[in-house]
Write an enzyme that holds these catalytic residues in place. Structure first.
Site, mmCIF file in Angstrom:
data_model
loop_
_atom_site.group_PDB
_atom_site.id
_atom_site.type_symbol
_atom_site.label_atom_id
_atom_site.label_comp_id
_atom_site.label_asym_id
_atom_site.label_seq_id
_atom_site.Cartn_x
_atom_site.Cartn_y
_atom_site.Cartn_z
ATOM 1 C CG ASP A 270 15.669 73.356 36.425
ATOM 2 O OD1 ASP A 270 16.697 72.857 36.224
ATOM 3 O OD2 ASP A 270 14.653 73.310 35.561
ATOM 4 C CG ASN B 198 10.971 73.674 28.643
ATOM 5 O OD1 ASN B 198 10.300 73.687 27.716
ATOM 6 N ND2 ASN B 198 11.882 72.643 28.996
#
Ligand code: COA
Length: 341
Positions: free
Chosen positions: A216, A22
């Protein structure tokens, strides 16, 4: 990726690369959900094809509530273990564990544990649901516990069915919301994705893991917009996959905050699908779920998050429902902690 196989279990391992990260540099929660689903799909499909009759593919229909216990870092190896733990007539439960291994120090940590339900769909006719060959249980107790989990999820599904049938899309993000006003509209976000071949199973329907990764991603954007700090997925409430999404569909994934406690944010995510080619076909809601995010400082300690500013009766109702889920999940965690001590 290496694969070790036994009759009803499977182990995969893969080194985590920069493209799994991420923006903060840890492995994306969606990547972990995708690996979990891949392992479950392999073990479930293999098991359901050990009988005569049509060849089939195990379609993901449900993921039980799952918690992200430890972050996985780039350079670590993720070990994913999947095992079939219960079979009913047309569905099977797979329990999956993700362990992270630091291959420089040898330290291993349990990063995630999940339970997934699959249904075998015939390759000749995707609407034909096949029988599931029964597994052998180690003990009568194990079978009884599995039966209880099966009964509990069936009951919970009836209760959430009403929610999924609500196909009204959330209202669009208001333009230029006032600065510093942490309203629901302020952080609400959507992404639009055209379902291509790389997203799909051999049936040409979207893999559950791909959908969870998109969900997500959107939930992460909502959480980051709300608090403007480093955020991570803490848990995902049970997800039911009610409708299939076929290749060529356009999916709109929308996330909106429903509740914020002092240090956590609950985000409701909807996946709506519509056909790009067939005009006049209605948009439908394929999946919806609640993700909980927390914000972390540089030492991985939870930070306070801005309070959520509620506007109107609908937002108030969703906030109260989110608060109830938050309190219930907190009480469960505390009880589990006490049990372990
Ligand atoms: N969770 C757990 N089990 C489920 C389930 C869910 N959300 N939905 C269906 N099942 C199980 C039922 O319990 C039943 O098994 P059992 O007979 O052993 O109890 C079996 O599925 C068939 O149920 P049925 O009611 O006949 O079918 P359905 O109308 O619920 O449809 C699917 C089942 C699989 C066809 C449908 O739910 C579907 O297409 N889902 C999407 C699958 C998918 O595309 N996954 C990837 C997501 S992007």
């Amino acid at each position: 990726m290496s694969v070790v196989q036994a009759a009803s279990s499977l182990q995969l391992c893969r080194i985590m690369r920069p493209d799994d990260a991420n923006i903060v540099g840890n492995v994306h929660g969606g990547t972990i959900l995708k690996m979990i689903e891949e392992a479950g799909c392999i073990v479930g499909t293999r098991h359901c094809n050990t009988q005569d009759g049509d060849r089939c593919m195990a379609a993901l229909v449900r993921v039980e509530k799952t918690e992200f216990l430890f972050p996985v870092f780039i350079g670590e190896v993720a070990h994913v273990t999947a095992e079939i733990t219960y079979t009913s007539t047309h569905s099977l439960e797979v329990q999956v564990q993700v362990m992270s291994e630091n291959i420089l120090t040898g330290v291993k940590k349990l990063a995630n544990k999940a339970a997934l339900w699959y249904v075998p769909c015939s390759l000749k006719n995707v609407d034909k649901i096949m029988d599931v060959p029964p597994i052998k249980y180690a003990s009568a107790d194990q079978e009884e516990l599995g039966r209880k989990r099966y009964g509990a999820q069936k009951m919970e599904r009836q209760e959430t069915k009403a929610r999924i049938e609500d196909v009204v899309p959330p209202p669009p993000n208001p333009e230029d919301p006032p600065k510093g006003q942490h309203t629901v509209g302020f952080s609400q976000s959507s992404l639009i994705h055209l379902v291509g071949p790389s997203d799909c199973t051999i049936h040409n329907y979207v893999h559950g893991g791909v959908t969870m990764k998109l969900m997500d991603e959107v939930a992460g954007i909502v959480a980051a917009r709300h608090c403007r700090t480093n955020i991570v997925t803490a848990s995902v409430e049970a997800i039911n996959f009610h409708r299939k999404i076929i290749k060529g569909c356009v999916v709109t994934v929308t996330g909106r905050l429903t509740f914020a406690s002092n240090k956590s944010m609950e985000i409701e995510v909807f996946v709506d699908a519509s056909s790009l080619m067939e005009a006049g076909k209605e948009k439908y809601r394929a999946v919806s779920a609640f993700f909980t995010y927390i914000s972390l400082d540089k030492a991985n300690k939870a930070l306070p998050v801005p309070p959520l500013k509620i506007d109107g009766e609908e937002e108030k109702r969703r906030f109260e429902e989110g608060n109830a889920r938050y309190l219930q999940s907190k009480a469960k965690r505390l009880a589990e902690k006490e049990r372990q001590e």
